[in-house]
Design an enzyme around this catalytic site. Structure first.
Site, short mmCIF file in Angstrom:
data_model
loop_
_atom_site.label_atom_id
_atom_site.label_comp_id
_atom_site.label_asym_id
_atom_site.label_seq_id
_atom_site.Cartn_x
_atom_site.Cartn_y
_atom_site.Cartn_z
N LYS A 69 -14.18 2.64 -3.47
CA LYS A 69 -15.15 3.12 -2.47
C LYS A 69 -16.29 3.87 -3.15
O LYS A 69 -17.47 3.70 -2.84
CB LYS A 69 -14.47 4.09 -1.49
CG LYS A 69 -13.60 3.45 -0.43
CD LYS A 69 -13.18 4.52 0.60
CE LYS A 69 -11.96 4.09 1.39
NZ LYS A 69 -11.44 5.17 2.25
N GLU A 104 0.84 -1.20 0.00
CA GLU A 104 0.00 0.00 0.00
C GLU A 104 0.88 1.26 0.00
O GLU A 104 0.49 2.30 -0.54
CB GLU A 104 -0.95 0.00 1.20
CG GLU A 104 -2.05 1.06 1.08
CD GLU A 104 -3.16 0.93 2.13
OE1 GLU A 104 -2.86 0.60 3.28
OE2 GLU A 104 -4.34 1.15 1.77
N HIS A 122 6.74 -26.99 2.56
CA HIS A 122 5.86 -28.02 2.01
C HIS A 122 4.80 -27.40 1.12
O HIS A 122 3.85 -28.08 0.74
CB HIS A 122 5.20 -28.79 3.15
CG HIS A 122 6.18 -29.58 3.97
ND1 HIS A 122 6.39 -30.92 3.79
CD2 HIS A 122 7.05 -29.19 4.94
CE1 HIS A 122 7.32 -31.33 4.63
NE2 HIS A 122 7.74 -30.30 5.35
#
Lengths: 521, 521
Positions: free
Chosen positions: A498, A352, A383
């Site tokens: 937004k 960010e 793994h």
């Protein structure tokens, strides 16, 4: 102090780095180099970079780049309250929350040391009263649980730090977190709670964050529906918000603690945003030790010599890997299960901050800026995606983090070694394998090596170490932003989403948005 | 059926794709396209690819590439037991664990349908007896908790699926997971358990996994130290292992269930590896529904028309993004908190399978293979790394996953919309913003758009949907491996680290390894 803010590609040292032959890890790596290629990060945290594709020639140029871009001078200006966040025209003061400063800084008429220390003291007093049962729930019962309601910077950092330290010291209050607007998140957390003994910490700087306000209303609603005699829902809420937000004005809360506009969410873990829940859950002493570790790392980051400043060197090697070696990812692998959510915090902090395409003056840059960050704890990641790191066609540098001792003093031996020793044997084996590789005639079993690695190491994951690790990465991100000449402290890229989400909710959609909405709503 | 295994760069359609003009999302995206660019993934799961940088010309070439690389024929050969895993000379039979087959397959003299169905029936019978309290703990108490002890494929998939479904149906037994050899992991999990009512599931195909055996010994030791009268530790353990492993021979376990060498760990979620813990925790009915969803997706993946085969199309678009558009990452973002750990499973599934540099014949390939995968749930990720996705210098395609209804039927309205509606409003807003962007004279507030997105959507995250999502990605990974002509089913890249870790533990270190070990041990 007079500094120049210039783009990376204007730097002479950077141009020389582009022309300097790349070095081979497997030719350079030696016992001697592993001892020498080490820089302090403060508070006992050490950065080993023997596994990086750098040699003394390249390091000299990186030092030159640091000097040329005036990275330490810019850090000092930031500490002294320069308007470093040019986009939002704000200071950048998260260092001050842990007492790191050069001079006093005044913002909007307020001495900021007094402000941060004052809020911290309010929190500590409040937490102690909760712990001493002087402050009780509205039905007269002591609190045993605290729930942070916040998202992004109000969630990831505090959550990662709580998980990192809850095994170090038994929590005073158990902590939970509600972040997502997905109702399944809140419902899932609330299903296990006793409202009478639960304290909620509502965190929103603006007091307008959609998810957080929705989740607060969600919680309040559930509390009311629970129909518990004498329960006053808002008296189970404290707020952490800016003094000017609508939340701050509401005196119905049990208490309120203030934050300010000079600290962005992703840098707020050492402010009241982290301080409130961490002091309540782990105790003020633990949070104070965490702050002292962060402050030590901040001090170390003032050193202009890259060999004595881990955050600076880590930043510069990262720029070299990105802009010269063309590596666009970094994996962060703590060999510590307690740090399982720290990579997610770092992903926010780094991506960010430095996922930008324009410089601090708003001009488009012509070079690559921030890299992608991801990670899972080792040995689990061995793994999982380590196959990729060893043998894929793309190279991903790995930032290891390790500790010589486990947090819980209850290890056991099996087949001649403790679990902790096995853990660290794997860590050093991976560093060696990634750097050196192994030739095999069967190309499917061949390891090219030349995968860059570094190691942040300390004795144990203590509050101080956790603070230093956090500050190390905050400072690394800051130095990289300065090197690229970008503003690491705003986030305009989150605004369009937004805006469009509100258009959906207010039924003001164009055809494309409406067609997508028809699929999902 | 006769097929040719050839490298991607020999394909005529691929060469044409390299020469075809790149298309612009913002020019193409329309209401009509959003309706049309949609392919079934089976079991009600639908793949929408309107936000991808493809048009009809490119899609025709991708269909040509699929045909040329004989992707469906190779899938059929895999189903029929061809030795597709050339590195380890094994069949690849995970589809058969959910009843997906074309013909019977015999491996080492055994009819594999009978084998998988037989083990599944044993598990279901066992789970029912545990649930009915016919099988009790060694001190006579009913089991209320089950703990999986396993790592990698024995951990990530089963854990992600348990979390994804535990809110759908209240668990019969609560599940926990111990994976990491870090002693803090086991100590932390064990601290909250009542050994008398806890059943452990030990999962290791080879019966030799270092972490898993160490953790088993750790648990057994703690159980003995707890000094509970009448407690027989091994009678609280079942094993899931291959019939030839040392574990299988030990008759002291409460029970054992078998797996075989034709399924790699990361593809084992629908085998006994996932089946045992999920049947115990959620019930055999839920696991059976999960398998049926996976089987439906497997069937859909047989379709040779890319518009009717989501896994195939998703795979091909991924190859196009990687090898033509040069995008080396993919973010996977479920707008569902319950799916919070699914990206970590997918990271293993995809990166361990396709992070390879040699083709299936062991020759080095000259093109890029697998991409990096990471992700966190939405809307949380909007407040974290979405800044990067919208405005960084590197472009990361986003694979969204969304559901029209929450899992828990207890949503609430606030300011005119439910939390679930807000969640999905954000999802579609992000898809629109990433594709279309927004011009702004202030370049810091400018959004270029042209960020590729896709959406896997369904009504709800049910057991069937979860099965279909899992199979979708397993099949996508398989089709990509075929397209790149690599072996997606071995993992030789994990061997060198294991070897060197054992050298550390056996004190057989060279100078470099010893110097690293001196830092950490």
């Amino acid at each position: 102090m007079s500094v120049n803010y210039v783009n990376l590609d204007k730097s002479d040292n950077f141009k020389k780095l582009l022309e300097t032959p790349v070095c081979q890890i497997k030719e350079e790596l030696s016992s001697d180099r592993i001892k020498k290629y080490s820089a302090s990060a403060g508070a006992g945290l050490v950065y080993n970079f023997a596994g990086k594709k750098v040699n003394n020639t390249i390091l000299t140029l990186l030092q030159g780049l640091a000097d040329e871009q005036q990275l330490i001078e810019k850090y000092k200006l930031l500490l002294n309250g320069d308007v470093i966040n040019t986009g939002e025209k704000r200071m950048v003061l998260h260092h001050h929350t842990r007492g790191m400063k050069l001079d006093d800084v005044v913002s909007e008429g307020q001495d900021m040391t007094k402000f941060y220390d004052g809020e911290k003291k309010k929190i500590y007093d409040f937490a102690k009263k909760v712990h001493n049962k002087e402050i009780l729930g509205s039905t007269g019962k002591p609190f045993d649980t605290v729930v942070q309601v916040g998202i992004g910077g109000s969630d990831l950092g505090p959550r990662a730090i709580y998980l990192a330290l809850k095994n170090y010291n038994k929590p005073v209050l158990n902590a939970h977190f509600i972040a997502n607007v997905d109702p399944d998140d809140a419902n899932n957390v609330l299903s296990s709670l006793n409202f009478e003994t639960t304290l909620f910490v509502l965190v929103s700087k603006s007091g307008t964050t959609q998810e957080t306000l929705t989740n607060q209303k969600f919680v309040l609603n559930k509390m009311e529906k629970a129909n518990i005699s004498g329960l006053v829902p808002l008296k189970h809420f404290v707020s952490v918000t800016s003094a000017t937000s609508p939340l701050a004005a509401d005196t119905n809360y049990l208490s309120s603690f203030f934050i300010d506009n000079n600290i962005g969410g992703r840098f707020s873990s050492s402010s009241a945003v982290g301080g409130c829940i961490l002091s309540l859950a782990l105790g003020p002493e633990i949070f104070e030790r965490f702050l002292s570790g962060a402050r030590e790392a901040d001090k170390q980051a003032l050193n202009s010599n890259i060999f004595e400043n881990a955050a600076l060197l880590d930043a510069l090697i990262g720029v070299y890997e990105n802009n010269v070696l063309n590596m666009k990812n970094t994996a962060v692998i703590p060999y510590s299960e307690s740090m399982s959510r720290f990579p997610a915090h770092l992903q926010q902090l780094d991506m960010e901050s430095n996922g930008k395409s324009v410089n601090r003056f708003g001009d488009r840059v012509s070079y690559s800026t921030g890299v992608s960050i991801f990670g899972e704890p080792g040995t689990n990641s061995q793994h999982s995606f380590f196959q990729y790191i060893h043998q894929a066609t793309s190279i991903i540098p790995v930032q290891f983090i390790g500790f010589r001792k486990p947090q819980i003093d209850a290890d056991m031996e099996y087949q001649g070694s403790t679990s902790g020793k096995k853990l660290n044997a794997n860590l050093v084996a991976q560093m060696t394998a990634m750097g050196v590789g192994k030739d095999d005639e069967n190309k499917n079993k061949n390891f090219d090596g030349e995968r860059p690695t570094s190691l942040l190491h300390a004795d144990q994951l203590t509050p101080e170490t956790m603070g230093a690790i956090l500050a190390h990465f905050e400072n690394k991100v800051m130095f990289q932003g300065f090197t690229w000449n970008i503003n690491s402290f705003d986030q305009e890229g989150v605004q369009l989403g937004k805006l469009l989400a509100n258009k959906v909710l207010n039924n003001q959609m164009d055809d494309v948005l409406k067609s997508y909405a028809d699929l999902m709503i």
